[in-house]
Design an enzyme around this catalytic site. Sequence first.
Site, PDB file in Angstrom:
ATOM      1  N   GLU A   1       7.403   6.618   4.729  1.00 20.34           N
ATOM      2  CA  GLU A   1       6.442   7.133   5.697  1.00 20.34           C
ATOM      3  C   GLU A   1       6.348   8.662   5.720  1.00 20.34           C
ATOM      4  O   GLU A   1       5.260   9.235   5.889  1.00 20.34           O
ATOM      5  CB  GLU A   1       6.745   6.577   7.098  1.00 20.34           C
ATOM      6  CG  GLU A   1       5.512   6.404   7.966  1.00 20.34           C
ATOM      7  CD  GLU A   1       4.561   5.325   7.451  1.00 20.34           C
ATOM      8  OE1 GLU A   1       3.743   5.642   6.572  1.00 20.34           O
ATOM      9  OE2 GLU A   1       4.644   4.171   7.915  1.00 20.34           O
TER      10      GLU A   1
ATOM     11  N   ALA B   1       0.839  -1.200   0.000  1.00 20.46           N
ATOM     12  CA  ALA B   1       0.000   0.000   0.000  1.00 20.46           C
ATOM     13  C   ALA B   1       0.875   1.251   0.000  1.00 20.46           C
ATOM     14  O   ALA B   1       0.592   2.227  -0.710  1.00 20.46           O
ATOM     15  CB  ALA B   1      -0.929  -0.011   1.210  1.00 20.46           C
ATOM     16  N   HIS B   2       1.955   1.227   0.775  1.00 20.63           N
ATOM     17  CA  HIS B   2       2.888   2.358   0.788  1.00 20.63           C
ATOM     18  C   HIS B   2       3.558   2.537  -0.569  1.00 20.63           C
ATOM     19  O   HIS B   2       3.708   3.640  -1.073  1.00 20.63           O
ATOM     20  CB  HIS B   2       3.960   2.151   1.875  1.00 20.63           C
ATOM     21  CG  HIS B   2       3.485   2.494   3.257  1.00 20.63           C
ATOM     22  ND1 HIS B   2       2.634   1.680   3.972  1.00 20.63           N
ATOM     23  CD2 HIS B   2       3.741   3.566   4.059  1.00 20.63           C
ATOM     24  CE1 HIS B   2       2.389   2.226   5.154  1.00 20.63           C
ATOM     25  NE2 HIS B   2       3.046   3.369   5.237  1.00 20.63           N
ATOM     26  N   ARG B   3       3.952   1.423  -1.164  1.00 19.32           N
ATOM     27  CA  ARG B   3       4.613   1.505  -2.474  1.00 19.32           C
ATOM     28  C   ARG B   3       3.662   2.024  -3.547  1.00 19.32           C
ATOM     29  O   ARG B   3       4.043   2.796  -4.412  1.00 19.32           O
ATOM     30  CB  ARG B   3       5.139   0.127  -2.883  1.00 19.32           C
ATOM     31  CG  ARG B   3       6.227  -0.390  -1.983  1.00 19.32           C
ATOM     32  CD  ARG B   3       6.804  -1.677  -2.517  1.00 19.32           C
ATOM     33  NE  ARG B   3       7.636  -1.427  -3.693  1.00 19.32           N
ATOM     34  CZ  ARG B   3       8.344  -2.373  -4.295  1.00 19.32           C
ATOM     35  NH1 ARG B   3       8.303  -3.611  -3.851  1.00 19.32           N
ATOM     36  NH2 ARG B   3       9.075  -2.089  -5.353  1.00 19.32           N
TER      37      ARG B   3
END
Lengths: 501, 202
Positions: free
Chosen positions: B88, B36-38
Amino acid sequence: MSVIRQDDFISSVADALQFISYYHPIDFVQGVHEAYLKEQNPAARDAMAQILINSRMSAEGHRPICQDTGIVTVFCKIGMNVTWDAKMSVTDMINEGVRRAYNNPDNVLRASILADPAGKRQNTKDNTPAVIHYEVVEGDEVEVHIAAKGGGSENKSKMVMLNPSDSIVDWVVKTVPTMGAGWCPPGMLGLGIGGTAEKAAVLAKESLMDPIDIHELRERGPQNRVEELRLEIMDAVNALGIGAQGLGGLTTVLDVKIKDYPTHAASLPVCMIPNCAATRHTHFKLNGNGPAVLTPPSLEDWPEVTFEVGANTRRVNLDEITPEEVATWNVGDTILLNGKMLTGRDAAHKRMIEMLNNGEQLPVDLKGRFIYYVGPVDPVRDEVVGPAGPTTSTRMDKFTRQILEQTGLLGMIGKSERGPVAIEAIRDNKAVYLMAVGGAAYLVSKAITSAEVLAFPELGMEAIYEFEVKDMPVTVAVDVNGESVHTTGPAKWKEIIARSA
Amino acid sequence: MKKILTTPIKDEDLEDLKAGDIVYLTGQLVTCRDVAHRRLIELGRELPVDLVGGAIFHAGPIVREKDDGSYEMVSIGPTTSMRMEKFERHFIEETGVKLIVGKGGMGPETAAGCRENKAVHAVFPGGCAVVAATKVEAIEGAEWTDLGMPETLWINRVREFGPLIISIDTKGNNIFETNKARFNEKKGPILEKISSQLKFIK
């Protein structure tokens, strides 16, 4: 259903190990030859010429390519329908094959395996046990991939648990320069990606069992991410300019092999294992019809390569050598050594240091002499000495200053680079370090005209010998001013490659 | 007194929190980890959940799909937060998330992100996944289910979810970095003692 007989299995293992001790895989010979033809750095080209000549001599003379005849590594796939006519376990049979191969009187191989690795480190005398990986598969055959992996390259293996979002190429490019040249490039890099920590390591090793085929891949184009990675990593590593034996040059790796396996969502394990110039592996299948038949390659498969004495080559007589003469040598010079030198490696150095610390006199006077870091294979027939290539010199780095300062030793000969501690000691004492080509062990042994044990006979291959040599080829790797070819060479060739790209 | 944060979280709710404080969360907690972060940072895809004033959990839970198609939380523990470190700071800026829950510390980039955007990182003790599941009242939605159970964005309604130990506060103080410095100070004398007793080859 097929029945595999105990004797067939044992003799197949033994024959395969003898076979790979003197026959390079032909794809590897061709790979080195191609790199040799392409190479523009004369020192790296000379090193590859020695590797190719050594390879052919070994094939002709049925003598080990390298004095380090390796740790036996086996990937064994056993068909579920196979039955065994055997009293021994499969593991015992493989080890019996190893025993027979390494003690074969016609071509004795070096027993390098030590039991109790964290304690006594005692030689098992027959190179057992092998490292064996089993898989049970469908079918009625036993398939064996077998390799004899050199310690110098195995020591440079690297393992990392990357973040899933990290670049594998970046990690490899960052890591390869930290491995020095002790893994004897040009060789192959085997990568295992995925699975778990131990799975990645096994995959990396298994990937090295495949032949060199990156040219075919380049021609047909990559069809998946792993194939893309092989090309990306190969190009990025060769652009580092490390070159054959770390002397600087166009080819550092001949191929990059990758095997992968599904992994955990949080994980990206990567293991990289380099394979040295003494790449030794083969495979065979048994189906109950007797032992494996390994077809010897034809000598015509080896290219005609000669080692030319070029303009920057000089002959040196070690019996008359002076510090003044040594001071005129420059890094990168090729030298043909003649006369008498001493040998000694890990155990002999440790002994000498202990004696010096106790104020005892050494059994051998080192003043003005040269010492060769080597552990030769025992001779057979009328040989003076068995294959006797250099061992990794950095292991002796921590002893170098004390030896130079307290004994007056003038020069050292070994494999690949020296670390900063040793280089400073060499500079401070106006000594010199010469590099012999790792993996050209049989070639070097042919330059040795006599060999005599002078001290520590109980250390076996690690004893101090005196060798008399005729035209033994070496390269000046650290000169009296502390300049190192392993620093200047790759830096220079990295720049040349970048400019021509 | 039990300090309870309620989503949507406002800047002033976090102002007085210090690294080391313990809080609980009531409201919405969305699982959000590696992919999800990527997708948001590397690939520039929009997150399917609005996280302004929200809370995310670095976690890959076990979820049971019930016969009526609704979901039940079985087990939900934290995953290692440090893997998200390189994303982040941007993630906080892009999404407006206020509370990040995970396992282990995070680094200077996240600390900078927390300082710049008045957010905090907190740890939930690893290995207490069943306790955590009891604090999940309901799963109100699931996004990016193509990523499989661990990586799906599970939208949880939680009540007094915790204890959450604040590891990075809105001033950017990082309890793990502070501790690391302390441990390193202790290391010197110990190392000296060991080194004098060890020799190279026995």
